[in-house]
Design an enzyme around this catalytic site. Sequence first.
Site, mmCIF file in Angstrom:
data_model
loop_
_atom_site.group_PDB
_atom_site.id
_atom_site.type_symbol
_atom_site.label_atom_id
_atom_site.label_comp_id
_atom_site.label_asym_id
_atom_site.label_seq_id
_atom_site.Cartn_x
_atom_site.Cartn_y
_atom_site.Cartn_z
ATOM 1 N N LYS A 1 -2.608 6.565 1.402
ATOM 2 C CA LYS A 1 -2.416 7.022 2.779
ATOM 3 C C LYS A 1 -1.439 8.189 2.768
ATOM 4 O O LYS A 1 -0.227 8.007 2.872
ATOM 5 C CB LYS A 1 -1.898 5.861 3.635
ATOM 6 C CG LYS A 1 -2.556 5.804 5.008
ATOM 7 C CD LYS A 1 -2.320 4.492 5.708
ATOM 8 C CE LYS A 1 -2.704 4.602 7.162
ATOM 9 N NZ LYS A 1 -4.150 4.678 7.399
ATOM 10 N N ARG B 1 0.832 -1.198 0.000
ATOM 11 C CA ARG B 1 0.000 0.000 0.000
ATOM 12 C C ARG B 1 0.875 1.261 0.000
ATOM 13 O O ARG B 1 0.565 2.248 -0.664
ATOM 14 C CB ARG B 1 -0.941 -0.018 1.218
ATOM 15 C CG ARG B 1 -2.027 1.034 1.157
ATOM 16 C CD ARG B 1 -3.085 0.813 2.219
ATOM 17 N NE ARG B 1 -2.555 0.970 3.570
ATOM 18 C CZ ARG B 1 -3.253 0.717 4.682
ATOM 19 N NH1 ARG B 1 -4.512 0.283 4.600
ATOM 20 N NH2 ARG B 1 -2.724 0.884 5.868
ATOM 21 N N GLU C 1 -16.316 6.555 3.894
ATOM 22 C CA GLU C 1 -15.669 6.097 5.122
ATOM 23 C C GLU C 1 -15.610 7.248 6.109
ATOM 24 O O GLU C 1 -16.201 8.304 5.881
ATOM 25 C CB GLU C 1 -14.283 5.524 4.821
ATOM 26 C CG GLU C 1 -13.309 6.481 4.170
ATOM 27 C CD GLU C 1 -11.888 5.910 4.111
ATOM 28 O OE1 GLU C 1 -11.458 5.259 5.069
ATOM 29 O OE2 GLU C 1 -11.204 6.152 3.110
HETATM 30 C C1 LIG Z 1 -5.297 3.913 7.704
HETATM 31 C C2 LIG Z 1 -6.683 4.210 7.275
HETATM 32 C C3 LIG Z 1 -7.722 3.271 7.420
HETATM 33 C C4 LIG Z 1 -7.548 1.949 8.111
HETATM 34 O O1 LIG Z 1 -6.670 1.094 7.449
HETATM 35 P P1 LIG Z 1 -6.020 -0.153 8.210
HETATM 36 O O2 LIG Z 1 -5.067 -0.693 7.206
HETATM 37 O O3 LIG Z 1 -7.111 -1.097 8.526
HETATM 38 O O4 LIG Z 1 -5.373 0.381 9.437
HETATM 39 C C5 LIG Z 1 -8.966 3.608 6.930
HETATM 40 N N1 LIG Z 1 -9.207 4.813 6.349
HETATM 41 C C6 LIG Z 1 -8.241 5.738 6.213
HETATM 42 C C7 LIG Z 1 -8.561 7.039 5.571
HETATM 43 C C8 LIG Z 1 -6.939 5.469 6.663
HETATM 44 O O5 LIG Z 1 -5.988 6.396 6.534
#
Ligand SMILES: *Cc1c(COP(=O)(O)O)cnc(C)c1O
Length: 341
Positions: free
Chosen positions: A184, A82, A220
């Site tokens: 991210k 990722r 989300e």
């Molecule tokens: C990090 C993150 C998540 C959760 O991801 P995980 O890999 O399960 O920790 C969900 N949404 C956003 C916007 C994120 O930055």
Amino acid sequence: MEKKKIDWANLGFDYQKTDYRFVANYKDGAWDEGAVITDDTITISECACVLQYAQTIFEGLKAYTTEDGHIVTFRPDLNASRMADSARRLEMPVFPEERFLEAVEKTVAANAAYVPPYGSGATLYIRPFMFGSNAVIGVKPADEYQFRIFTTPVGPYFKGGVKPLTIRISDFDRAAPCGTGNIKAGLNYAMSLYAIVDAHHQGFDENMYLDPKTRTKVEETGGANFLFVTKDNKVVTPKSDSILPSITRRSLVHVAKEYLGLKVEEREVLLDEVKDFAECGLCGTAAVISPVGKIVDHGKEICLPSGMNAMGPVTQKLYDTLTGIQMGRLPAPEGWIHVIQ
Ligand SMILES: *Cc1c(COP(=O)(O)O)cnc(C)c1O
């Protein structure tokens, strides 16, 4: 190895400096060897690309102690890939995935004294990140980068018991159509700060963001993906190009299908159908799943049947099964648990 004297059960989610961090630098088109060092500070140009144009990405995962006493991480290969996707989207050089895994391993091993003991509920949070470090004033990607990993011990997420969240439908967007919602990057968080502070002022725990194009579909929250349960026990999770692909959500989908024999639908979820769901949870590394008890749409309340006191029964089963796998109490799928040597 002697553990640090830390009151593990009462730790919060705050940065606490640990002894070691990993640092590698990219210059003249190549990454250097990198090293585990003790200096927790960074000195860069005032005009560094990260400071002017927010060229920075990150990851988040945790190390913890299993029932049989091993220090492990959970699916770190997915964080590596990722982060590579995030780097490509922001015109940054990829820190090679196998080197990412090695660096996580080294950083955790060096800070083993800070990995909380089994049963404490606390974990060692691992934060890999990368930023453009040289001076850039005309808008373009940097030529030099730093990749870094620090760790910090964090407390049990549900201190004092599980409390279902109250969230609101946000009038702000977190991602643009065809934007950067699926990587991210710090920039996605910078633009969410106003919305989350405002939500807290209004008495809400979190924002539910809708799809930025039509504002009719669930996306989300600022930092966690949604998972819903229908009244006939189907697990439903939103699918969209502007959602961050949560590793926890992807793992829970597998657990739902393969461990619990539940039907799972990964599809567009209309805001209009949220009132018909039986359970709702937010999934991410920090909490695994936090239950949502109430969703407020401009004064109109949607109260989930699971209520404001506990997780819904399916959410609870998903939570127990995934944390059981993580802690070594249940057999894990091949490759999920990475033991730190
Ligand atoms: C990090 C993150 C998540 C959760 O991801 P995980 O890999 O399960 O920790 C969900 N949404 C956003 C916007 C994120 O930055």
